[in-house]
Design a protein around this motif. Structure first.
Motif, PDB file in Angstrom:
ATOM      1  N   GLY A  66      -7.580  -1.596  -2.890  1.00 53.90           N
ATOM      2  CA  GLY A  66      -6.414  -2.228  -2.270  1.00 53.90           C
ATOM      3  C   GLY A  66      -5.291  -2.432  -3.267  1.00 53.90           C
ATOM      4  O   GLY A  66      -4.121  -2.165  -2.974  1.00 53.90           O
ATOM      5  N   PHE A  67      -5.631  -2.892  -4.465  1.00 57.78           N
ATOM      6  CA  PHE A  67      -4.643  -3.100  -5.531  1.00 57.78           C
ATOM      7  C   PHE A  67      -3.943  -1.789  -5.880  1.00 57.78           C
ATOM      8  O   PHE A  67      -2.724  -1.749  -6.060  1.00 57.78           O
ATOM      9  CB  PHE A  67      -5.342  -3.710  -6.756  1.00 57.78           C
ATOM     10  CG  PHE A  67      -4.425  -4.023  -7.893  1.00 57.78           C
ATOM     11  CD1 PHE A  67      -3.598  -5.136  -7.853  1.00 57.78           C
ATOM     12  CD2 PHE A  67      -4.401  -3.215  -9.023  1.00 57.78           C
ATOM     13  CE1 PHE A  67      -2.746  -5.437  -8.907  1.00 57.78           C
ATOM     14  CE2 PHE A  67      -3.564  -3.506 -10.081  1.00 57.78           C
ATOM     15  CZ  PHE A  67      -2.733  -4.621 -10.021  1.00 57.78           C
ATOM     16  N   LEU A  68      -4.717  -0.706  -5.961  1.00 62.71           N
ATOM     17  CA  LEU A  68      -4.153   0.608  -6.264  1.00 62.71           C
ATOM     18  C   LEU A  68      -3.179   1.062  -5.165  1.00 62.71           C
ATOM     19  O   LEU A  68      -2.076   1.539  -5.459  1.00 62.71           O
ATOM     20  CB  LEU A  68      -5.279   1.626  -6.429  1.00 62.71           C
ATOM     21  CG  LEU A  68      -4.855   3.069  -6.727  1.00 62.71           C
ATOM     22  CD1 LEU A  68      -4.151   3.173  -8.071  1.00 62.71           C
ATOM     23  CD2 LEU A  68      -6.067   3.988  -6.683  1.00 62.71           C
ATOM     24  N   VAL A  69      -3.572   0.892  -3.912  1.00 58.89           N
ATOM     25  CA  VAL A  69      -2.709   1.287  -2.791  1.00 58.89           C
ATOM     26  C   VAL A  69      -1.402   0.487  -2.829  1.00 58.89           C
ATOM     27  O   VAL A  69      -0.311   1.050  -2.658  1.00 58.89           O
ATOM     28  CB  VAL A  69      -3.429   1.104  -1.434  1.00 58.89           C
ATOM     29  CG1 VAL A  69      -2.466   1.261  -0.261  1.00 58.89           C
ATOM     30  CG2 VAL A  69      -4.587   2.081  -1.310  1.00 58.89           C
ATOM     31  N   ILE A  70      -1.490  -0.811  -3.063  1.00 58.54           N
ATOM     32  CA  ILE A  70      -0.293  -1.655  -3.141  1.00 58.54           C
ATOM     33  C   ILE A  70       0.629  -1.156  -4.248  1.00 58.54           C
ATOM     34  O   ILE A  70       1.842  -0.985  -4.039  1.00 58.54           O
ATOM     35  CB  ILE A  70      -0.664  -3.138  -3.383  1.00 58.54           C
ATOM     36  CG1 ILE A  70      -1.369  -3.722  -2.166  1.00 58.54           C
ATOM     37  CG2 ILE A  70       0.581  -3.956  -3.722  1.00 58.54           C
ATOM     38  CD1 ILE A  70      -2.037  -5.069  -2.431  1.00 58.54           C
ATOM     39  N   ASN A  71       0.078  -0.908  -5.414  1.00 55.16           N
ATOM     40  CA  ASN A  71       0.902  -0.491  -6.544  1.00 55.16           C
ATOM     41  C   ASN A  71       1.510   0.893  -6.353  1.00 55.16           C
ATOM     42  O   ASN A  71       2.669   1.118  -6.722  1.00 55.16           O
ATOM     43  CB  ASN A  71       0.114  -0.590  -7.847  1.00 55.16           C
ATOM     44  CG  ASN A  71       0.051  -2.030  -8.309  1.00 55.16           C
ATOM     45  OD1 ASN A  71       1.061  -2.606  -8.674  1.00 55.16           O
ATOM     46  ND2 ASN A  71      -1.125  -2.620  -8.234  1.00 55.16           N
ATOM     47  N   LEU A  72       0.764   1.811  -5.765  1.00 56.49           N
ATOM     48  CA  LEU A  72       1.326   3.129  -5.464  1.00 56.49           C
ATOM     49  C   LEU A  72       2.484   3.003  -4.476  1.00 56.49           C
ATOM     50  O   LEU A  72       3.484   3.718  -4.575  1.00 56.49           O
ATOM     51  CB  LEU A  72       0.245   4.060  -4.926  1.00 56.49           C
ATOM     52  CG  LEU A  72      -0.800   4.527  -5.928  1.00 56.49           C
ATOM     53  CD1 LEU A  72      -1.917   5.296  -5.216  1.00 56.49           C
ATOM     54  CD2 LEU A  72      -0.181   5.371  -7.032  1.00 56.49           C
ATOM     55  N   SER A  73       2.353   2.084  -3.534  1.00 56.04           N
ATOM     56  CA  SER A  73       3.418   1.849  -2.556  1.00 56.04           C
ATOM     57  C   SER A  73       4.651   1.244  -3.223  1.00 56.04           C
ATOM     58  O   SER A  73       5.780   1.664  -2.962  1.00 56.04           O
ATOM     59  CB  SER A  73       2.924   0.913  -1.454  1.00 56.04           C
ATOM     60  OG  SER A  73       1.778   1.425  -0.843  1.00 56.04           O
ATOM     61  N   PHE A  74       4.420   0.236  -4.082  1.00 56.28           N
ATOM     62  CA  PHE A  74       5.539  -0.397  -4.786  1.00 56.28           C
ATOM     63  C   PHE A  74       6.284   0.610  -5.660  1.00 56.28           C
ATOM     64  O   PHE A  74       7.512   0.567  -5.746  1.00 56.28           O
ATOM     65  CB  PHE A  74       5.050  -1.560  -5.654  1.00 56.28           C
ATOM     66  CG  PHE A  74       4.735  -2.823  -4.899  1.00 56.28           C
ATOM     67  CD1 PHE A  74       5.225  -3.069  -3.635  1.00 56.28           C
ATOM     68  CD2 PHE A  74       3.939  -3.795  -5.489  1.00 56.28           C
ATOM     69  CE1 PHE A  74       4.940  -4.233  -2.952  1.00 56.28           C
ATOM     70  CE2 PHE A  74       3.642  -4.973  -4.822  1.00 56.28           C
ATOM     71  CZ  PHE A  74       4.151  -5.188  -3.554  1.00 56.28           C
ATOM     72  N   LEU A  75       5.560   1.501  -6.299  1.00 57.18           N
ATOM     73  CA  LEU A  75       6.205   2.514  -7.130  1.00 57.18           C
ATOM     74  C   LEU A  75       7.117   3.408  -6.301  1.00 57.18           C
ATOM     75  O   LEU A  75       8.136   3.892  -6.774  1.00 57.18           O
ATOM     76  CB  LEU A  75       5.155   3.367  -7.846  1.00 57.18           C
ATOM     77  CG  LEU A  75       4.391   2.679  -8.973  1.00 57.18           C
ATOM     78  CD1 LEU A  75       3.258   3.576  -9.478  1.00 57.18           C
ATOM     79  CD2 LEU A  75       5.325   2.305 -10.119  1.00 57.18           C
ATOM     80  N   LYS A  76       6.743   3.606  -5.054  1.00 55.95           N
ATOM     81  CA  LYS A  76       7.506   4.482  -4.163  1.00 55.95           C
ATOM     82  C   LYS A  76       8.758   3.804  -3.592  1.00 55.95           C
ATOM     83  O   LYS A  76       9.819   4.412  -3.553  1.00 55.95           O
ATOM     84  CB  LYS A  76       6.576   4.915  -3.023  1.00 55.95           C
ATOM     85  CG  LYS A  76       7.006   6.131  -2.328  1.00 55.95           C
ATOM     86  CD  LYS A  76       6.269   7.311  -2.919  1.00 55.95           C
ATOM     87  CE  LYS A  76       6.400   8.475  -2.017  1.00 55.95           C
ATOM     88  NZ  LYS A  76       7.191   9.550  -2.597  1.00 55.95           N
TER      89      LYS A  76
END
Length: 187
Positions: free
Chosen positions: A85-95
């Motif tokens: 979940g943390f990884l998905v959130i961070n990948l989204s924020f980067l985008k």
């Protein structure tokens, strides 16, 4: 002692999430409030977003009532799920940034995690909340998980009206090609 009293700290923390979410509905459904929010300094906007997410991540640590007797399987499995979940959130924020739904000066993101689910920040938050709940075996946050999932689904529904207005057929095509607002292929 009753269940609520035993889990008072978790209930209080989750109440912050609920109140922030309800205030979001008020802000997001009123153009005047939405414009006023967009004019706030980015730091204040990020603090507001933190009141959405942090309670969901903190509450499992304060739940007294457990659904399992300190099982390593729950702890390890839940921690792994939380990391996803943390990884998905961070990948989204980067985008798209930390406060994407109220800021409308960007382009439509349809690649990366956005190919999997239309609102990956919400999805990542739900997954991380689930993982932390399992890792800490917290009954109160397990009971709140469907509520927060419904609230994120409802927020995504409201936001998608504006996204269709902003991006038109491009967003409608994205909706058709990317099944799932907050949970891939399901919800």
């Amino acid at each position: 002692m009753n269940f609520i009293t035993q889990n008072f700290t978790s209930v209080l923390i989750l109440s912050i999430n609920l109140l922030t979410t309800l205030s979001y509905f008020l802000v997001y459904t009123n153009n005047g409030y939405k414009k006023a929010f967009a004019r706030l300094p980015m730091l204040l906007q990020k603090i507001y977003v933190a009141f959405f997410v942090l309670p969901l991540f903190l509450a499992p640590f304060f739940g007294v009532t457990k659904f399992a007797q300190s099982s390593q399987l729950f702890t390890i499995g839940g921690s792994a799920i939380a990391m996803i979940g943390f990884l998905v959130i961070n990948l989204s924020f980067l985008k798209i940034g930390v406060v994407p739904s109220i800021k409308h000066d960007g382009e439509l993101s349809t690649t990366g995690v956005y190919k999997i689910v239309r609102h990956p920040i919400y999805f990542g938050t739900i997954v991380m909340q689930l993982g932390l709940t399992l890792a800490n075996q917290s009954v109160i946050t397990l009971l709140y998980l469907p509520i927060s999932t419904f609230l994120y689904f409802f927020m995504a529904t409201i936001e998608e009206r504006d996204l269709v207005d902003s991006f038109g057929d491009e967003y409608k095509s994205f909706q058709k090609n990317t099944k799932g607002k907050v949970i891939p292929l399901i919800l």
